[in-house]
Write an enzyme that holds these catalytic residues in place. Structure first.
Site, PDB file in Angstrom:
ATOM      1  CG  HIS A  32      -2.959   8.408  -0.844  1.00 28.88           C
ATOM      2  ND1 HIS A  32      -3.824   8.021  -0.925  1.00 28.88           N
ATOM      3  CD2 HIS A  32      -2.342   8.402   0.600  1.00 28.88           C
ATOM      4  CE1 HIS A  32      -4.438   7.121   0.225  1.00 28.88           C
ATOM      5  NE2 HIS A  32      -3.105   7.634   0.652  1.00 28.88           N
ATOM      6  CD  GLU A  50      -3.261  -3.206   2.274  1.00 25.71           C
ATOM      7  OE1 GLU A  50      -3.610  -2.067   1.562  1.00 25.71           O
ATOM      8  OE2 GLU A  50      -4.080  -4.116   2.767  1.00 25.71           O
ATOM      9  CG  ASP A  80      -1.339   4.273   2.552  1.00 26.70           C
ATOM     10  OD1 ASP A  80      -0.979   5.306   2.127  1.00 26.70           O
ATOM     11  OD2 ASP A  80      -2.120   4.657   3.907  1.00 26.70           O
ATOM     12  CE  LYS A  81      -3.944   0.813   7.329  1.00 28.00           C
ATOM     13  NZ  LYS A  81      -5.328   2.248   6.332  1.00 28.00           N
ATOM     14  CG  ASP A 135      -3.125   0.869  -2.670  1.00 26.93           C
ATOM     15  OD1 ASP A 135      -1.304   1.633  -3.021  1.00 26.93           O
ATOM     16  OD2 ASP A 135      -3.842   0.995  -1.783  1.00 26.93           O
ATOM     17  CG  HIS A 136      -2.571   4.915  -2.357  1.00 25.71           C
ATOM     18  ND1 HIS A 136      -1.463   5.323  -1.760  1.00 25.71           N
ATOM     19  CD2 HIS A 136      -3.389   4.072  -2.554  1.00 25.71           C
ATOM     20  CE1 HIS A 136      -2.015   5.192  -1.187  1.00 25.71           C
ATOM     21  NE2 HIS A 136      -2.997   4.662  -1.254  1.00 25.71           N
ATOM     22  CB  THR A 141      -6.440  -2.932   0.209  1.00 22.52           C
ATOM     23  OG1 THR A 141      -5.534  -1.468   0.213  1.00 22.52           O
ATOM     24  CG2 THR A 141      -5.313  -3.649  -1.073  1.00 22.52           C
ATOM     25  NE  ARG A 180     -10.665   3.879   3.003  1.00 25.00           N
ATOM     26  CZ  ARG A 180      -9.577   3.847   2.854  1.00 25.00           C
ATOM     27  NH1 ARG A 180      -9.146   4.970   1.866  1.00 25.00           N
ATOM     28  NH2 ARG A 180      -8.225   3.480   3.107  1.00 25.00           N
ATOM     29  CG  HIS A 183      -1.250   8.344   5.494  1.00 28.93           C
ATOM     30  ND1 HIS A 183      -1.819   9.628   4.406  1.00 28.93           N
ATOM     31  CD2 HIS A 183      -1.870   7.451   5.028  1.00 28.93           C
ATOM     32  CE1 HIS A 183      -2.324   8.863   3.548  1.00 28.93           C
ATOM     33  NE2 HIS A 183      -2.255   7.337   4.157  1.00 28.93           N
ATOM     34  CG  ASP A 222      -2.065   0.313   1.194  1.00 30.62           C
ATOM     35  OD1 ASP A 222      -2.120   2.511   1.139  1.00 30.62           O
ATOM     36  OD2 ASP A 222      -3.494   0.388   1.338  1.00 30.62           O
ATOM     37  CB  SER A 278      -6.194   1.687  -0.475  1.00 35.31           C
ATOM     38  OG  SER A 278      -5.053   2.694   0.130  1.00 35.31           O
ATOM     39  CG  ASP A 290      -7.675   0.062   6.083  1.00 38.86           C
ATOM     40  OD1 ASP A 290      -7.887   0.862   6.005  1.00 38.86           O
ATOM     41  OD2 ASP A 290      -6.264  -0.036   5.495  1.00 38.86           O
TER      42      ASP A 290
END
Ligand SMILES: [Zn+2]
Length: 465
Positions: free
Chosen positions: A426, A327, A332-333, A374-375, A139, A150, A336, A34, A85, A137
């Site tokens: 993102h 995943e 990702d997290k 995913d991004h 994904t 989501r 952030h 992610d 995501s 979550d």
């Protein structure tokens, strides 16, 4: 059918892997990092293996660039250039482009989009979903549920559920009472997915809508063996071929690493004189740090261990083969949260999972391994010493900076500067798609993210329209 008995050892314990004859079974292992764009991969490579080193990722023979496409939620005839995501994983799972926040539902009419897992189950494949996030979550959810938004992860989050600030999740149309399929955790409990492993036990604690059971009790009533420790997972996989729901933390699983003392990236501090004029004075940068073990990681099951358990169980549950999505969520997290060590440890977990997948493929050659993201994410590598400092100008980043001392003795300067808020966002860069030898001829050098769906489908279900 020829049975091959393989013995694979990862991390804390050993699984026996029974595999069916390679001529009969075809498998796809889809590994999603992610937020894992090339910047995040490069920072992990630099720290883990040195600038001249290689991740296992780097040894894969197929490497393509993937363009992420996202529709504007307010006007789905237009695009936006940065995904979340939910919409990006929906593209992979369904082959359809949608808007941010959607869980396998369309941007315009909120219609259900069919994830590939439905056709795969109908065709007799086993299906597993593994993540370091909550299994509810975005994904993982797009492979198991259809819901408008989501954040509708459990029955208590369906109507006017406050997410933060003035923002509310609203999935009223998805209520079972309104003819919908319920929240994400309820849909997982009622699903036919064979193995679901990750965090998110708190999403299964509420009472299921219109029932006198919790969502977790409902999952058990539907036939899931529920485990919440690595020991229970090991015992279940070695002693039964039942469906497994493993929930190892209340929400996102703890990450492996943190920076010294747990610090996040910080803003450089310009001197008073520099605040008067950018050519004057000096600037104090955050002190260099190293990565260390996150004290809350404890006995959290490694991602590779969960993936190996899933592979072992899935291989037992279908002679036809399996689809497994794994995943690594906190690349990702932790981006952030402006925490490069958390990101690097999570990318290391992904690379270990890839090693498990490649090892399985050596005895099961008809196994397509895909690794993608995913991004994009916020972290970027910037100069530790700005070129302009050579002219005596005290240049510094307007973002948050963390300077890591790498094992090869250099400084890796990681910058986060998408905004001035409490969490980064993102980015809109294209993302990689990598594959093992089975992907040669299937993966073009450049593709749309939604094309990944077709690659999986053509490999496992070539006859299906
Ligand atoms: Zn994110």
């Amino acid at each position: 059918m020829r049975l091959v008995l393989g013995l694979c050892k990862v991390a804390a314990f050993t699984f026996l892997i029974f595999t069916t004859s390679a001529a009969l079974a075809q498998n796809v292992i889809l590994i999603i990092g992610d937020g894992m764009d090339d910047h995040q991969i490069t920072m992990a490579r630099n720290y883990l293996h040195g600038a001249k080193g290689l991740l296992t990722l780097d040894t894969l023979p197929v490497r393509a660039a993937v363009q992420v496409v996202t529709l504007d939620h307010n006007d789905p005839s237009k695009v936006v250039y940065v995904a979340d995501s939910a919409n990006s994983a929906t593209a992979i799972a369904t082959g359809q482009v949608t808007s941010r926040g959607r869980i396998s539902t369309s941007a315009d009419t909120d219609s259900d989009l069919k994830p590939i897992t439905v056709d795969l189950k109908n065709a007799g494949f086993a299906v597993g979903i593994v993540t370091t996030a909550s299994v509810t979550d975005a994904t993982p959810a797009v492979f198991m549920a259809n819901v408008a938004q989501r954040f509708c992860e459990n029955p208590d989050m369906m109507v006017q559920a406050k997410i933060g600030g003035n923002w509310y999740a609203d999935c009223e149309d998805d209520l079972i009472a309104n003819g919908g399929s319920g929240s994400i955790s309820e849909q997982i409990a009622g699903s036919t997915i064979d193995v679901v492993l990750g965090g998110g036990s708190k999403q299964f604690a509420p009472m299921a809508e219109g029932a006198d059971l919790t969502v977790l009790e409902q999952a058990q009533a539907e036939g899931y063996v529920v485990v919440n420790s690595v020991q229970a997972l090991e015992q279940t996989v070695s002693s039964s071929d039942e469906r497994v729901l493993g929930l190892f933390s209340p929400s996102t699983m703890p990450v492996r690493w943190q920076a010294t003392g747990g610090v996040a990236a910080e803003q450089p501090e310009p001197s008073l004189l520099n605040q008067v004029h950018e050519y004057l004075g000096d600037v104090t940068l955050p002190a260099p740090v190293k990565c260390e073990v996150n004290p809350t990681y404890g006995d959290t099951p490694p991602l590779a261990t969960m993936a190996q358990a899933a592979i072992a169980q899935l291989a037992k549950r279908s002679n036809k083969g399996f689809f497994l999505m794994v995943e690594s969520a906190s690349i990702d997290k932790q981006s952030h949260a402006r925490r490069p060590c958390g990101q690097i440890g999570e990318l290391q977990q992904l690379d270990e999972t890839l090693q498990v997948a490649l090892e399985f493929a050596t005895t099961n050659p008809e196994t397509l391994i895909l690794v993608t993201a995913d991004h994009g994410q916020a972290a970027q590598i910037i100069p530790n010493n700005s070129l302009f400092n050579g002219y005596g100008v005290p240049v510094y980043t307007p973002g948050r900076l963390q300077r890591l001392v790498t094992p090869e003795g250099a400084i890796l300067a990681m910058n986060y500067a998408t905004n001035e808020f409490q969490a980064e966002e993102h980015t809109g860069v294209n993302i990689p798609l990598l594959a093992n030898e089975q992907g040669q001829g299937l993966v073009p050098s450049f593709l749309l993210q939604s094309d990944i769906y077709g690659i999986i489908k053509n490999y496992l279900l070539p006859e299906t329209p």
